[in-house]
Design a protein around this motif. Structure first.
Motif, PDB file in Angstrom:
ATOM      1  N   ARG A 165       0.888  -1.334  -0.087  1.00  0.00           N
ATOM      2  CA  ARG A 165      -0.015  -0.112   0.006  1.00  0.00           C
ATOM      3  C   ARG A 165       1.025   1.318   0.113  1.00  0.00           C
ATOM      4  NH1 ARG A 165      -2.485   3.230   4.157  1.00  0.00           N
ATOM      5  NH2 ARG A 165      -1.290   1.869   5.760  1.00  0.00           N
ATOM      6  N   ASN A 166       0.521   2.334  -0.790  1.00  0.00           N
ATOM      7  CA  ASN A 166       1.120   3.533  -0.800  1.00  0.00           C
ATOM      8  C   ASN A 166       0.557   4.487   0.240  1.00  0.00           C
ATOM      9  OD1 ASN A 166       2.445   6.158  -1.106  1.00  0.00           O
ATOM     10  ND2 ASN A 166       1.871   5.939  -3.309  1.00  0.00           N
ATOM     11  N   ALA A 167       0.980   4.316   1.488  1.00  0.00           N
ATOM     12  CA  ALA A 167       0.405   5.305   2.640  1.00  0.00           C
ATOM     13  C   ALA A 167       0.640   6.779   2.438  1.00  0.00           C
ATOM     14  CB  ALA A 167       0.857   4.840   3.853  1.00  0.00           C
ATOM     15  N   GLY A 168       1.371   7.190   1.392  1.00  0.00           N
ATOM     16  CA  GLY A 168       1.743   8.718   1.148  1.00  0.00           C
ATOM     17  C   GLY A 168       0.676   9.398   0.577  1.00  0.00           C
ATOM     18  N   SER A 169       0.874  10.734   0.243  1.00  0.00           N
ATOM     19  CA  SER A 169      -0.059  11.744  -0.521  1.00  0.00           C
ATOM     20  C   SER A 169       0.509  11.823  -1.909  1.00  0.00           C
ATOM     21  CB  SER A 169      -0.086  12.735   0.205  1.00  0.00           C
ATOM     22  OG  SER A 169       1.096  13.781   0.378  1.00  0.00           O
ATOM     23  N   ALA A 170       1.616  11.146  -2.351  1.00  0.00           N
ATOM     24  CA  ALA A 170       1.920  11.191  -3.720  1.00  0.00           C
ATOM     25  C   ALA A 170       2.217   9.890  -4.383  1.00  0.00           C
ATOM     26  CB  ALA A 170       3.372  12.024  -3.790  1.00  0.00           C
ATOM     27  N   ASN A 171       1.934  10.024  -5.817  1.00  0.00           N
ATOM     28  CA  ASN A 171       2.095   8.855  -6.450  1.00  0.00           C
ATOM     29  C   ASN A 171       3.510   8.113  -6.456  1.00  0.00           C
ATOM     30  OD1 ASN A 171      -0.664   8.966  -7.061  1.00  0.00           O
ATOM     31  ND2 ASN A 171      -0.583  10.099  -8.869  1.00  0.00           N
ATOM     32  N   ALA A 172       3.689   6.790  -6.259  1.00  0.00           N
ATOM     33  CA  ALA A 172       4.873   6.384  -6.378  1.00  0.00           C
ATOM     34  C   ALA A 172       5.148   6.040  -8.088  1.00  0.00           C
ATOM     35  CB  ALA A 172       4.919   4.794  -6.083  1.00  0.00           C
ATOM     36  N   PRO A 173       5.985   6.992  -8.677  1.00  0.00           N
ATOM     37  CA  PRO A 173       6.070   7.137 -10.249  1.00  0.00           C
ATOM     38  C   PRO A 173       6.565   5.812 -11.029  1.00  0.00           C
ATOM     39  CG  PRO A 173       7.867   8.121  -9.642  1.00  0.00           C
ATOM     40  CD  PRO A 173       7.137   7.651  -8.131  1.00  0.00           C
ATOM     41  N   ASN A 174       7.462   4.940 -10.154  1.00  0.00           N
ATOM     42  CA  ASN A 174       7.690   3.715 -10.936  1.00  0.00           C
ATOM     43  C   ASN A 174       7.869   2.484  -9.749  1.00  0.00           C
ATOM     44  OD1 ASN A 174      10.116   5.499  -9.630  1.00  0.00           O
ATOM     45  ND2 ASN A 174      10.915   3.518  -9.657  1.00  0.00           N
TER      46      ASN A 174
END
Length: 419
Positions: free
Chosen positions: A327-336
């Motif tokens: 899961r991406n728990a941050g507020s920005a997209n993981a670009p890769n």
């Protein structure tokens, strides 16, 4: 040698039986005698040396040593060959039970003297602090007198009358009859000894006598309920505390609210108390700042959301599959994307863990991604617990603001069988 010991015993007995010296009246200010140099954290303040006790006696003092484990009070008869500072434990008897809590200017214990033979004794405060040797404080001599000699005064009076009768014939031979008659008629009775006529205090309760006119001063003695003492003056600072002389000759101040007074107090000398001891510093509490509300973190933050093993709990040499949800728990997209490392470790083994990797793709902010297709065949650390863990982006291909929360694991399983 025996004669020397006998003389020392006579002197010690006279000191215990001698009355206290009469107080001196002086219109000028009187400075009190400095208190004895004793450890303020380990001492007996009552009874003082050269004091007569009977029945049950409250022993007052202070034991506030930081490393103190326990303390107790002992006693023993005081013999002439024990006048030196000997700490022979075999000669002491318990006066109080051991205590483990600190005591500050209060009762250390009660000494019951009822069953003791009248005589001269000494007390010893023993403090164990965990070191090689205990710390001691001794008070001597102390006289135990449960049965005061009431007939002593009568015997002394009879001896005086016998001596007067023996000398009377010689006096009559040196004087004529007329002079003898005049002397018999005009002879005045001998004055009886009287108590000092000065003003006195009488304690209403067991009372402390202090070095100064406030409770901040340490205790130098006591007046028991009903005991009286000569008043030598009154504090010059207007506190009303009386400056008195105790039976052992020491002088100090006593609070006026716990005593009754008698005699003329109109011309009492004004006594200058010694400077008060420095106050104990009070620590100032440090203000704790209020908790700050957490601000939402900006950036990418990849975490392990779930690990699934099929099956969970295998035998040595059997292969199991791994499926990981991140899961991406941050507020920005993981670009890769990047790689997830899976480790199978024996908890008590020494060989390196077995590992495999699973690729993952870009993860939008707040999104979940499940990846699988990885397998492990455990062949090491047999007959022991095994732990399976997964680390997302273990080689740091994705820039994150929090790199310390990328690893998670499953419950341990027991690897059995033979490879």
């Amino acid at each position: 040698m025996k004669r020397s010991k006998f003389l020392m015993y006579v002197i010690l007995t006279l000191l215990l039986l001698a009355p206290s010296a009469l107080a001196q009246e002086n219109a000028n200010p009187i400075d009190p005698i400095d208190p004895d140099m004793v450890n303020p954290e380990a001492h007996i303040s009552f009874p003082p040396p050269v004091y007569v006790v009977r029945d049950s006696v409250d022993i007052y003092g202070t034991v506030t040593l930081e490393a103190m484990r326990n303390f107790f009070v002992e006693f023993r008869p005081l013999a002439l060959d024990m006048m030196a500072d000997s700490e022979d434990d075999n000669q002491w008897f318990p006066a109080t039970l051991p205590r483990i809590e600190a005591v500050s200017d209060d009762v250390l214990g009660v000494w019951n003297t009822v069953t003791l033979r009248d005589g001269i004794y000494e007390l010893r405060l023993t403090i164990n602090s965990g070191g090689d040797m205990p710390e001691y404080f001794r008070v001597s001599p102390i006289r135990v007198e449960n049965n005061p000699p009431a007939a002593a005064a009568e015997q002394q009076m009879e001896s005086a009358e016998q001596e007067a009768a023996a000398t009377e014939p010689d006096m009559e031979q040196d004087m004529d009859d007329d002079m003898d008659e005049d002397m018999d008629e005009d002879a005045a009775p001998e004055p009886e000894p009287t108590e000092d006529p000065g003003p006195r205090v009488t304690a209403n309760v067991n009372s402390n006598v202090r070095a100064g006119d406030s409770t901040v001063y340490h205790v130098i003695g006591h007046l028991l309920d009903g005991d009286s003492a000569l008043i030598k003056g009154i504090s010059s600072r207007g506190t009303g505390w009386y400056y008195i002389e105790l039976a052992n000759g020491r002088s100090g101040f006593i609070y006026p609210g716990i005593v009754n007074t008698s005699g003329d107090l109109s011309n009492m000398p004004r006594i200058n108390p010694p400077p008060p001891p420095p106050p104990t510093p009070v620590p100032i509490p440090t203000a704790v700042p209020p908790p700050q509300p957490q601000q939402p973190q900006s950036g990418v933050d990849l975490v392990i959301h779930h690990i699934q093993v099929h099956p969970h709990g295998v035998k040595c040499g059997e292969t199991y599959g791994i499926e990981v949800t991140i899961r991406n728990a941050g507020s920005a997209n993981a670009p890769n994307g990047g790689l997830i490392e899976v480790r199978d470790s024996g908890l008590n083994g020494t060989a390196s863990p077995q590992t495999t990797t699973i690729p993952f793709s870009a993860v939008p902010a707040g999104a979940l991604q499940t990846v699988g297709g990885a397998f492990i065949t455990p062949t090491v650390h047999v007959e022991t617990l095994h732990h399976i863990s997964a680390t997302v982006d273990y080689d740091n291909r994705v820039a994150e603001f929090e790199e310390g929360n990328n690893t998670s694991g499953t419950n341990p399983y027991w690897l059995s069988g033979h490879c």
